[in-house]
Design an enzyme around this catalytic site. Structure first.
Site, mmCIF file in Angstrom:
data_model
loop_
_atom_site.group_PDB
_atom_site.id
_atom_site.type_symbol
_atom_site.label_atom_id
_atom_site.label_comp_id
_atom_site.label_asym_id
_atom_site.label_seq_id
_atom_site.Cartn_x
_atom_site.Cartn_y
_atom_site.Cartn_z
ATOM 1 N N HIS A 1 -5.386 -7.130 16.333
ATOM 2 C CA HIS A 1 -6.158 -8.477 16.606
ATOM 3 C C HIS A 1 -5.685 -9.461 15.571
ATOM 4 C CE1 HIS A 1 -9.498 -6.546 19.187
ATOM 5 N NE2 HIS A 1 -8.953 -5.313 18.281
ATOM 6 N N TYR B 1 -6.807 -2.303 23.715
ATOM 7 C CA TYR B 1 -6.423 -3.480 24.150
ATOM 8 C C TYR B 1 -5.019 -3.682 24.520
ATOM 9 C CZ TYR B 1 -5.395 -3.768 19.098
ATOM 10 O OH TYR B 1 -5.158 -3.580 17.772
HETATM 11 P P1 FAD Z 1 -0.337 -3.887 3.479
HETATM 12 O O1 FAD Z 1 0.000 -4.368 4.902
HETATM 13 O O2 FAD Z 1 -0.592 -2.418 3.243
HETATM 14 O O3 FAD Z 1 1.078 -4.229 2.619
HETATM 15 C C1 FAD Z 1 1.311 -3.887 1.496
HETATM 16 C C2 FAD Z 1 2.768 -3.689 1.185
HETATM 17 O O4 FAD Z 1 3.256 -3.466 -0.096
HETATM 18 C C3 FAD Z 1 3.581 -2.630 2.100
HETATM 19 O O5 FAD Z 1 4.684 -3.272 2.710
HETATM 20 C C4 FAD Z 1 4.027 -1.599 1.070
HETATM 21 O O6 FAD Z 1 5.285 -0.913 1.435
HETATM 22 C C5 FAD Z 1 4.225 -2.395 -0.306
HETATM 23 N N1 FAD Z 1 4.013 -1.710 -1.433
HETATM 24 C C6 FAD Z 1 3.107 -1.013 -1.806
HETATM 25 N N2 FAD Z 1 3.390 -0.507 -3.051
HETATM 26 C C7 FAD Z 1 4.515 -0.955 -3.520
HETATM 27 C C8 FAD Z 1 5.108 -0.850 -4.646
HETATM 28 N N3 FAD Z 1 4.688 -0.086 -5.786
HETATM 29 N N4 FAD Z 1 6.448 -1.510 -4.933
HETATM 30 C C9 FAD Z 1 6.535 -2.392 -4.020
HETATM 31 N N5 FAD Z 1 5.826 -2.459 -2.547
HETATM 32 C C10 FAD Z 1 4.931 -1.697 -2.423
HETATM 33 N N6 FAD Z 1 -6.313 -6.005 10.413
HETATM 34 C C11 FAD Z 1 -6.487 -7.086 11.060
HETATM 35 O O7 FAD Z 1 -6.527 -8.168 10.805
HETATM 36 N N7 FAD Z 1 -6.663 -6.560 12.548
HETATM 37 C C12 FAD Z 1 -6.533 -5.388 13.139
HETATM 38 O O8 FAD Z 1 -6.640 -5.373 14.332
HETATM 39 C C13 FAD Z 1 -6.467 -4.504 11.904
HETATM 40 N N8 FAD Z 1 -6.382 -3.046 12.612
HETATM 41 C C14 FAD Z 1 -6.452 -2.234 11.745
HETATM 42 C C15 FAD Z 1 -6.407 -0.535 12.031
HETATM 43 C C16 FAD Z 1 -6.077 0.307 11.318
HETATM 44 C C17 FAD Z 1 -6.323 1.772 11.845
HETATM 45 C C18 FAD Z 1 -6.118 0.161 10.003
HETATM 46 C C19 FAD Z 1 -5.958 1.194 9.070
HETATM 47 C C20 FAD Z 1 -5.948 -1.269 9.500
HETATM 48 C C21 FAD Z 1 -6.074 -2.324 10.240
HETATM 49 N N9 FAD Z 1 -6.049 -3.514 9.998
HETATM 50 C C22 FAD Z 1 -6.445 -4.543 10.638
HETATM 51 C C23 FAD Z 1 -5.805 -3.990 8.556
HETATM 52 C C24 FAD Z 1 -4.790 -4.285 8.125
HETATM 53 O O9 FAD Z 1 -3.714 -3.457 8.381
HETATM 54 C C25 FAD Z 1 -4.569 -4.363 6.479
HETATM 55 O O10 FAD Z 1 -5.668 -4.985 5.919
HETATM 56 C C26 FAD Z 1 -3.460 -5.018 6.340
HETATM 57 O O11 FAD Z 1 -2.306 -4.543 6.709
HETATM 58 C C27 FAD Z 1 -3.425 -5.723 4.766
HETATM 59 O O12 FAD Z 1 -2.244 -6.411 4.386
HETATM 60 P P2 FAD Z 1 -1.810 -6.235 2.969
HETATM 61 O O13 FAD Z 1 -0.322 -7.199 3.035
HETATM 62 O O14 FAD Z 1 -2.686 -6.514 1.848
HETATM 63 O O15 FAD Z 1 -1.220 -4.695 2.744
#
Ligand code: FAD
Length: 382
Positions: free
Chosen positions: A47, A215
């Protein structure tokens, strides 16, 4: 002339990509280090609330995302057994008018690709798994699993729930398992035609201890998606997810409405994800290191705002660094935390409690928020 100041972002997920795009747009030199070997269309549905679309407007990807995604007129909540409506939350034109942007549901990978396409050529470095990070006081030294290294003036930890940067700030600590898992499955839209049932654009089926959120991920409605929350004893979560099965789904949703049974019948592949979180962190930055997104405030996904918070963080951090300049990163980080912590912590708590929109309520505090319209509250530099 002094040397060019550089920002390193670790993690090119939804938050890291947003931060990189916005910071580059603001004129900063940014390199992104991502452990994955290449970009892939990961995940399933997501979403994107109006609060997030307002950030995407700045990045120039609001319109393409709107064009590719589904734009539900309502978020419905219904009783899983009886089908009775528990809430009808208006979205569609109402969201545009009242919250200032569309409410979109889309494939996460398609959205991520749009985000990645905003980044300066050559600024994303794949296959760079961060191993060590050392803040010398004068700059930061990063080493990667492939034996390479890099230096930067500041480092943004956008490396997700198992963040290495969080570890550098606060020590090694595994996230908490919440006691729930999420099943996720994509269903071909043409599979639904055989049923004499209504498949609503955005609907959450609830009973006391579990739910199924459903959805479309495309405007064409050719891909339907469900994600659940189901209690599950802990197991040894070595992987991010494992396979589940149609049988397990039938068992978990026994007695649920015929529409839910139809969705399970149409399921070809379904995966199961442990839902993990952390308590609010005592600090978001130290020295030249700062956190955003799941590295900083991971949550159960039940408000569908986890990525939203990561993207709002990215926008606020960019705003603060633009305000102070990179040399005064300490003030910028303090401002950033002061202007993000209350909101992220509130969303984290409501999301973990899984109460959002179950009954008729006003979601304006979430969807109406515009990160660019918030007067900046002063922070105290660490
Ligand atoms: P991430 O997307 O986890 O990205 C972290 C990145 O860092 C990754 O690419 C990883 O490979 C990289 N990384 C990790 N460690 C290292 C390292 N040591 N060195 C280099 N790279 C590294 N959120 C919404 O807003 N809407 C939704 O509908 C929604 N639905 C969800 C459904 C589920 C089942 C789940 C589990 C989550 C959902 N979320 C949703 C939450 C959302 O997916 C996360 O909050 C979001 O992806 C966080 O983004 P981020 O960039 O902080 O982390």
């Amino acid at each position: 002339m002094g040397k060019t100041q550089r920002i390193a972002i670790v993690g090119a997920g939804l938050g890291g990509a947003a931060a990189a795009g916005l910071l580059q747009q603001a004129g900063f030199q940014v390199d992104v280090y991502e452990q994955a070997p290449e970009f892939s269309r990961l995940g399933a549905g997501i979403h994107v609330g109006p609060n997030v679309m307002k950030v995407f407007r700045r990045l120039g990807i609001e319109k393409p995302l709107e064009a590719m995604g589904s734009k539900p007129d309502f978020w419905f909540s219904r009783d899983g057994f009886t089908g009775d409506y528990l809430s009808r939350i208006p979205l569609g034109d109402f969201a545009k008018r009242e919250y200032g942007a569309a409410y979109v549901t889309v494939h996460r990978g398609d959205m991520h690709l749009l985000q990645m396409d905003t980044l300066a050529p050559g600024s994303v470095h794949f296959d760079k798994r961060l191993e060590t990070i050392t803040d010398s006081g004068d700059d930061v030294h990063l080493t990667f699993a492939d034996g390479t290294e890099a230096r930067a003036d500041i480092v943004i930890g956008a490396d997700g729930i198992n963040s290495r940067i969080r570890e550098a700030l606060l020590g090694v600590e595994a996230p908490n398992y919440s006691g729930w898992v999420a099943h996720r499955a994509l269903i071909r839209g043409d599979q639904l035609a055989k049923y004499d049932l209504t498949f609503e654009d955005c609907i959450k089926w609830w009973t006391e201890d579990r739910h199924m959120m459903v959805y479309f991920t495309t405007g064409k409605r050719d891909e339907y998606y469900y994600v659940t929350g189901v209690p599950h004893p802990a197991w040894d979560f070595q992987e991010a997810f494992i396979d589940s099965s149609r049988e397990e789904m039938f068992e978990a949703f026994q007695g649920y409405h015929p529409t839910v049974q139809a969705l399970i019948e149409c399921t070809e592949e379904v995966t199961k994800w442990p839902l993990r979180n952390r308590n609010p962190l005592p600090l978001w930055s130290r020295g030249r290191l700062v956190l955003l997104g799941d590295a900083c405030h991971p949550m159960k996904p039940h408000m569908a705002q986890g990525a939203g918070m990561a993207i709002e963080d990215a926008a606020m951090l960019t705003r603060c660094l633009s305000e102070t300049g990179l040399s005064d990163y300490r003030t910028a980080f303090a401002l950033y935390e002061a202007n993000r912590k209350d909101r992220a912590t509130r969303v984290q708590a409501v999301s973990n409690a899984n109460t959002f929109l179950r009954t008729q309520e006003d979601p304006a505090w979430v969807f109406g928020y515009d990160v660019y319209e918030q007067p900046l509250r002063e922070g105290i530099a660490a």
